[in-house]
Design an enzyme around this catalytic site. Structure first.
Site, PDB file in Angstrom:
ATOM      1  N   ARG A 171       0.859  -1.177   0.000  1.00 40.46           N
ATOM      2  CA  ARG A 171       0.000   0.000   0.000  1.00 40.46           C
ATOM      3  C   ARG A 171       0.902   1.235   0.000  1.00 40.46           C
ATOM      4  O   ARG A 171       2.028   1.186   0.484  1.00 40.46           O
ATOM      5  CB  ARG A 171      -0.894   0.011   1.244  1.00 40.46           C
ATOM      6  N   LYS A 198      -1.514  -2.252   8.120  1.00 38.30           N
ATOM      7  CA  LYS A 198      -2.715  -1.774   8.803  1.00 38.30           C
ATOM      8  C   LYS A 198      -2.792  -2.335  10.220  1.00 38.30           C
ATOM      9  O   LYS A 198      -2.399  -3.461  10.472  1.00 38.30           O
ATOM     10  CB  LYS A 198      -3.967  -2.210   8.020  1.00 38.30           C
ATOM     11  N   HIS A 271      -2.733   1.983  -6.111  1.00 34.77           N
ATOM     12  CA  HIS A 271      -3.401   0.731  -5.739  1.00 34.77           C
ATOM     13  C   HIS A 271      -3.475  -0.226  -6.923  1.00 34.77           C
ATOM     14  O   HIS A 271      -3.549  -1.449  -6.739  1.00 34.77           O
ATOM     15  CB  HIS A 271      -4.798   1.003  -5.187  1.00 34.77           C
ATOM     16  N   ARG A 274      -0.565  -2.488  -6.740  1.00 30.63           N
ATOM     17  CA  ARG A 274      -0.796  -3.563  -5.755  1.00 30.63           C
ATOM     18  C   ARG A 274      -1.679  -4.646  -6.389  1.00 30.63           C
ATOM     19  O   ARG A 274      -1.396  -5.848  -6.248  1.00 30.63           O
ATOM     20  CB  ARG A 274      -1.465  -2.964  -4.522  1.00 30.63           C
ATOM     21  N   HIS A 297      -3.700  -9.107   4.270  1.00 32.63           N
ATOM     22  CA  HIS A 297      -5.151  -9.145   4.388  1.00 32.63           C
ATOM     23  C   HIS A 297      -5.567  -9.944   5.620  1.00 32.63           C
ATOM     24  O   HIS A 297      -5.042 -11.032   5.858  1.00 32.63           O
ATOM     25  CB  HIS A 297      -5.782  -9.802   3.152  1.00 32.63           C
ATOM     26  N   TYR A 306      -8.580 -10.396  -6.177  1.00 33.45           N
ATOM     27  CA  TYR A 306      -7.528 -10.317  -7.192  1.00 33.45           C
ATOM     28  C   TYR A 306      -7.347 -11.622  -7.965  1.00 33.45           C
ATOM     29  O   TYR A 306      -6.488 -11.693  -8.837  1.00 33.45           O
ATOM     30  CB  TYR A 306      -6.197  -9.939  -6.528  1.00 33.45           C
TER      31      TYR A 306
END
Length: 323
Positions: A171, A198, A271, A274, A297, A306
């Site tokens: 990211r 994150k 993005h 990514r 994730h 994806y």
């Protein structure tokens, strides 16, 4: 003989108190609505939730934190319907309702309200599990990597930055938080990137040899390769010299990717790089659980966005039919 209080040895002297009485009382008087916002750990989450609450406050004409305590489900439904009328995407509406719900969950925990009025409010359905962020083809990714001029300092930095995104699926916030030391990690003899993702979660990603070479060339040209705590990617004031000590900002990364891709005829944001890396890895038979870990994730359903292997026309049962 004087008797000593047994707790006196463990008590801190009054002079060591960090807060004045006034400051202590001011913190004690902070409304739980403000306390909730201050407790959000991630800057991006704080920005998104702030925007959502500003929108709700503007719609309901709330001006004081304590007015949230009089919000009902009817207010929330009316706001949701207004967001739909403004043609916002289902994802955006769900995110804004989630922000408001997070606030009321906190107020319930603090006994400031009796219930969460967002609960039970129907949210727009998830459109699909197929990602909407465009992924580049292999030829486009190669063209993007070759776009910066390799002889200038800015060009060296930009090639290293684009390679870091395309080979490691970071990211843009994660990219901007990288330090020189994060580039120096080794695990079992293999160079890794240490990535702060994150929720403050750290993951270690094996460094791709092509990206490693470009980053090394950039650091040698920029001259901050020996400064472990320095940001890995700095703003560059010009093509020859002058490197800021600050980290490149997420907005700066967005503009950089946008400019190079636009010059090549396909305008995208970071993005998409990514998405390109994730899609490419899955297309080349990477294990989806490993890709989930690689991307950081929490839920594998997000990673499946994806995975386009099931939607490839050449894999359809149509072409297995033979008479």
């Amino acid at each position: 003989m004087t008797t000593q209080n047994p707790d006196s040895q463990n008590a801190l002297p009054a002079t060591n108190r960090r807060l004045t009485a006034v400051a202590y009382q001011r913190l004690a008087d902070i409304p739980p609505e403000i306390e909730w916002f201050a407790n959000l750990p991630n800057d991006a989450t704080r920005r998104a939730y702030n925007n959502a609450l500003k929108d709700f406050m503007g719609f309901t004409d709330i001006t004081r934190p304590d007015e949230f305590r009089s919000v009902t489900r009817a207010h929330v439904i009316a706001w949701r319907d207004e967001l739909v009328k403004r043609s916002l995407s289902g994802t955006t509406i769900r995110h804004r309702l989630a922000a408001l719900s997070s606030l009321f969950e906190y107020l319930c925990e603090r006994n400031a309200v009796t219930h969460n009025p967002v609960k039970g409010v129907k949210r727009p359905p998830v459109e699909s599990y197929e990602g909407k962020t465009p992924a580049l083809g292999d030829h486009q990714a190669r063209a993007l990597l070759d776009a910066p001029h390799s002889l200038s300092l800015k060009g060296k930095r930009d090639r290293a930055l684009l390679a870091t995104l395309l080979y490691h699926a970071l990211r843009r916030d994660e990219l901007c938080r990288l330090t020189v030391k994060d580039f120096r990690h080794e695990r079992r003899g293999v160079r890794h990137l240490r990535v702060l993702g994150k929720g403050g979660k750290t993951r270690y990603i094996p460094l791709h040899p092509a990206a490693s070479t470009l980053i090394t060339e950039y650091l040698e040209a920029a001259g901050h390769g020996a400064e472990d705590s320095a940001p890995l990617f700095h703003p560059v004031s010009n093509n020859c010299a002058g490197v800021s000590s600050k980290a490149l900002t997420p907005d700066g990364v967005y503009k950089l990717v946008r400019e190079y891709s636009s010059n090549l005829g396909f305008e995208i944001g970071p993005h998409s790089l990514r998405a390109t890396a994730a899609t490419n890895a899955l297309d080349h038979q990477a294990d989806i659980s490993k890709v989930q870990e690689w991307l950081g994730h929490a839920n594998i359903s997000t990673t499946r966005i994806y995975d386009h292997r099931r939607s490839r026309p050449e894999d359809s049962p149509t072409f297995k039919v033979s008479y």
